[in-house]
Design a protein around this motif. Structure first.
Motif, short mmCIF file in Angstrom:
data_model
loop_
_atom_site.label_atom_id
_atom_site.label_comp_id
_atom_site.label_asym_id
_atom_site.label_seq_id
_atom_site.Cartn_x
_atom_site.Cartn_y
_atom_site.Cartn_z
N THR A 105 -24.17 -33.20 12.76
CA THR A 105 -25.18 -32.13 12.90
C THR A 105 -26.41 -32.62 13.64
OG1 THR A 105 -26.17 -32.64 10.76
CG2 THR A 105 -24.44 -30.98 10.78
N VAL A 106 -27.07 -31.68 14.28
CA VAL A 106 -28.40 -31.89 14.85
C VAL A 106 -29.31 -30.83 14.24
CG1 VAL A 106 -27.60 -32.93 17.01
CG2 VAL A 106 -27.87 -30.44 16.86
N ARG A 107 -30.61 -31.05 14.37
CA ARG A 107 -31.56 -30.10 13.80
C ARG A 107 -32.52 -29.60 14.87
NH1 ARG A 107 -32.47 -28.33 8.92
NH2 ARG A 107 -31.13 -29.89 7.96
N ALA A 108 -32.72 -28.30 14.86
CA ALA A 108 -33.67 -27.72 15.81
C ALA A 108 -35.09 -28.13 15.45
CB ALA A 108 -33.54 -26.20 15.81
N ASP A 109 -35.91 -28.23 16.48
CA ASP A 109 -37.34 -28.49 16.34
C ASP A 109 -38.12 -27.19 16.55
OD1 ASP A 109 -38.97 -30.53 15.67
OD2 ASP A 109 -39.22 -31.33 17.68
N LYS A 110 -37.67 -26.45 17.58
CA LYS A 110 -38.33 -25.18 17.88
C LYS A 110 -37.43 -24.31 18.75
CE LYS A 110 -41.00 -27.44 21.55
NZ LYS A 110 -42.35 -27.75 22.02
N ILE A 111 -37.79 -23.04 18.80
CA ILE A 111 -37.17 -22.09 19.71
C ILE A 111 -38.05 -22.04 20.95
CG2 ILE A 111 -36.65 -19.65 20.10
CD1 ILE A 111 -36.12 -19.48 17.03
N LEU A 112 -37.52 -22.51 22.08
CA LEU A 112 -38.30 -22.47 23.32
C LEU A 112 -38.41 -21.04 23.84
CD1 LEU A 112 -36.86 -25.57 25.21
CD2 LEU A 112 -38.97 -25.42 23.87
N PHE A 113 -37.31 -20.29 23.71
CA PHE A 113 -37.28 -18.90 24.19
C PHE A 113 -36.21 -18.15 23.43
CE2 PHE A 113 -35.32 -15.64 26.82
CZ PHE A 113 -36.42 -14.89 27.22
N GLY A 114 -36.51 -16.90 23.08
CA GLY A 114 -35.51 -16.07 22.42
C GLY A 114 -35.79 -14.61 22.64
N THR A 115 -34.74 -13.82 22.88
CA THR A 115 -34.90 -12.39 23.08
C THR A 115 -33.56 -11.67 22.93
OG1 THR A 115 -35.95 -10.72 24.50
CG2 THR A 115 -34.49 -12.29 25.58
N MET A 116 -33.63 -10.37 22.68
CA MET A 116 -32.45 -9.49 22.77
C MET A 116 -32.71 -8.41 23.82
SD MET A 116 -31.30 -9.10 18.76
CE MET A 116 -30.11 -7.80 19.12
N THR A 117 -33.66 -8.67 24.70
CA THR A 117 -34.04 -7.72 25.74
C THR A 117 -33.61 -8.27 27.10
OG1 THR A 117 -35.91 -6.91 24.46
CG2 THR A 117 -36.00 -6.56 26.84
#
Length: 283
Positions: A105-117
């Motif tokens: 496993t790896v672990r996220a640090d942050k969401i750089l970008f996210g959208t459903m648009t």
């Protein structure tokens, strides 16, 4: 969206798996049917599929990136027009070996970008580099293609959640795909049969079976033949005509990320020519 009904599908498939072949045997069978695609760079989340990815210009010392759908966000569905930028995340991500066995496993640090648009995409930055992941888990990323796929391109949808590979080809690019309150542009429609994706395949990379590059991200399909409802996206052509194709499955564009990259491979939504949506301004 293929996150829906995952639990129902999971129950059915889990029963089949217990009675049938082992996961490794299933993976071998899937690979035999999918030349040019295996589970290299493939990841699984608690409810979706994902992949470890790099840009063409990425270097080993860059923090590694993981892609999945915006609708796979751990905080629930994103609203139309909502865009996440540099949002903290500690999500755990399971990486697979080429034979679909679990690498670690790896672990996220942050969401750089996210959208459903416009597209349906989340880019996680994890807390270690590509070099570290290669040394620790011997996992290498998929490379993101720099352009949209041509019609007829051989492709595979590689699901880390189900440890399953679907193969077909790109049928068409749909100008607009509507599902519930969401609208996506230039969606990739799959030539059937072969890519009858199910719940849990959300976020799977769409991989070119010739180049091995990631050419899109799997996100939805029309299950019941309904018109523009959740789980039943409809196609809208350039003239606004609406078409429903029951059983059709779709992915979204990922190459737009390149249009927003800086020289140090950061995402800058204000960069000239950036194709990704910006957060809505609050007045």
């Amino acid at each position: 969206m293929k996150l829906f009904r995952t639990l129902l599908a999971a129950t059915a498939v889990a029963t089949t798996t217990l009675l049938g072949a082992s996961a490794a045997q299933a993976a071998q069978a899937a690979q035999a049917a999918a030349p040019g695609a295996d589970f290299t760079g493939i990841a699984a989340l608690s409810n979706c599929s994902a992949s470890l990815v790099r840009y063409a210009e990425s270097v080993d010392t860059d923090k590694a990136l993981v892609l999945t759908n915006g609708h796979c966000y751990e905080g629930g569905f994103l609203q139309p027009g909502q865009v996440l930028v540099n949002k903290a995340s500690t999500r755990s991500i399971t990486l697979l070996n080429p034979d679909a066995s679990r690498a670690g496993t790896v672990r996220a640090d942050k969401i750089l970008f996210g959208t459903m648009t416009k597209t349906d995409l989340i880019v996680y930055e994890v807390n270690e580099t590509y070099a570290s992941i290669k040394d620790r888990l011997n996992v290498t990323p998929l490379t993101l293609a720099k352009q949209a796929p041509d019609n007829g391109t051989g492709m595979a949808v590689v699901s880390g959640y189900w440890e399953r590979i679907y193969t077909c080809s790109v049928q068409a690019t749909i100008p607009e795909l509507r599902e519930g309150d969401w609208t996506w542009q230039n969606s990739i429609k799959y030539q059937q049969p072969g890519c009858e994706t199910i719940g849990g395949t959300s976020g799977s990379p769409v991989v070119s079976t010739s180049s091995g590059e990631m050419i899109g991200i799997n996100n939805t399909g029309n299950e019941d033949g309904e018109r523009c409802t959740v789980n039943n996206p409809c196609e809208v052509d350039a003239d606004g005509n609406v078409t429903v194709d029951q059983g059709a499955a779709y992915g979204e564009q990922t190459w737009w990320l390149y249009t927003c990259l800086t020289t140090d491979r950061a995402i800058d939504l204000n960069k000239s020519g950036c194709e990704l949506p910006k957060p809505a301004r609050h007045h």
